[in-house]
Design a protein around this motif. Structure first.
Motif, PDB file in Angstrom:
ATOM      1  N   GLN A  37       0.839  -1.199   0.000  1.00 36.43           N
ATOM      2  CA  GLN A  37       0.000   0.000   0.000  1.00 36.43           C
ATOM      3  C   GLN A  37       0.870   1.244   0.000  1.00 36.43           C
ATOM      4  OE1 GLN A  37      -3.046   0.117   3.018  1.00 36.43           O
ATOM      5  NE2 GLN A  37      -3.065  -2.113   3.162  1.00 36.43           N
ATOM      6  N   ASN A  39       0.174   4.796   0.997  1.00 32.13           N
ATOM      7  CA  ASN A  39      -0.788   5.714   1.605  1.00 32.13           C
ATOM      8  C   ASN A  39      -0.079   6.541   2.672  1.00 32.13           C
ATOM      9  OD1 ASN A  39      -0.544   4.030   3.858  1.00 32.13           O
ATOM     10  ND2 ASN A  39      -2.370   2.863   3.328  1.00 32.13           N
ATOM     11  N   HIS A  70      -0.949  -2.533  -4.469  1.00 30.89           N
ATOM     12  CA  HIS A  70      -2.375  -2.887  -4.610  1.00 30.89           C
ATOM     13  C   HIS A  70      -3.324  -1.807  -4.112  1.00 30.89           C
ATOM     14  CE1 HIS A  70      -2.633  -3.929  -0.341  1.00 30.89           C
ATOM     15  NE2 HIS A  70      -1.466  -4.527  -0.484  1.00 30.89           N
ATOM     16  N   ALA A  71      -2.806  -0.770  -3.447  1.00 37.82           N
ATOM     17  CA  ALA A  71      -3.643   0.351  -3.008  1.00 37.82           C
ATOM     18  C   ALA A  71      -2.772   1.597  -2.991  1.00 37.82           C
ATOM     19  CB  ALA A  71      -4.218   0.083  -1.620  1.00 37.82           C
ATOM     20  N   ALA A 102      -3.998  -0.428  -9.733  1.00 38.04           N
ATOM     21  CA  ALA A 102      -4.301   0.634  -8.763  1.00 38.04           C
ATOM     22  C   ALA A 102      -3.501   1.900  -9.066  1.00 38.04           C
ATOM     23  CB  ALA A 102      -4.000   0.148  -7.339  1.00 38.04           C
TER      24      ALA A 102
END
Length: 127
Positions: A37, A39, A70-71, A102
């Motif tokens: 991820q 973020n 994936h994010a 993504a």
């Protein structure tokens, strides 16, 4: 054994200033595979890691493989954009060679105001 007509053999003498560390590393290109991820929670670690390659004396090209991400959100991509800025300042380049769905969706979103150089996909040696 040392003879007068031959130089001594063995390791070279220590430097005159042993307290100074001199390290020189020259790399044309570094490829980083980043996954998981991207973020606000992971941005600090990514920023720290990318900073090792964007400093003066770093590689002339930094290639990012983002196929394993994936994010992603804007805060997570901020370190990548910052690294791109630093590389440009020192006349080097950052290139994205592979993106996950993504990352592609994030970069294609109209709210994403930044672009990144992209290039051909990397040949994966672990397949």
């Amino acid at each position: 054994m040392v003879r007068e007509d031959l130089p001594p053999t063995g390791p070279p003498p220590p430097p005159a200033h042993p307290e100074r560390l001199v390290l020189s590393l020259h790399q044309q290109s570094v490829v980083l595979r980043i996954g998981g991820q991207l973020n606000a929670d992971t941005a600090g670690r990514l920023r720290l890691f990318l900073s090792m390659f964007t400093v003066d004396g770093g590689p002339e090209e930094l290639v990012l493989d983002l196929a394993g991400v994936h994010a992603v959100d804007e805060e997570g991509m901020a370190p990548v954009h910052e690294a791109d800025d630093w590389m440009r300042l020192r006349q080097a380049s950052l290139r994205v060679a592979a993106v996950s769905p993504a990352v592609a969706a994030h970069l294609g979103d109209a709210r994403c105001s930044r672009t990144l150089d992209t290039g051909p996909p990397l040949e994966r040696s672990d397949r």
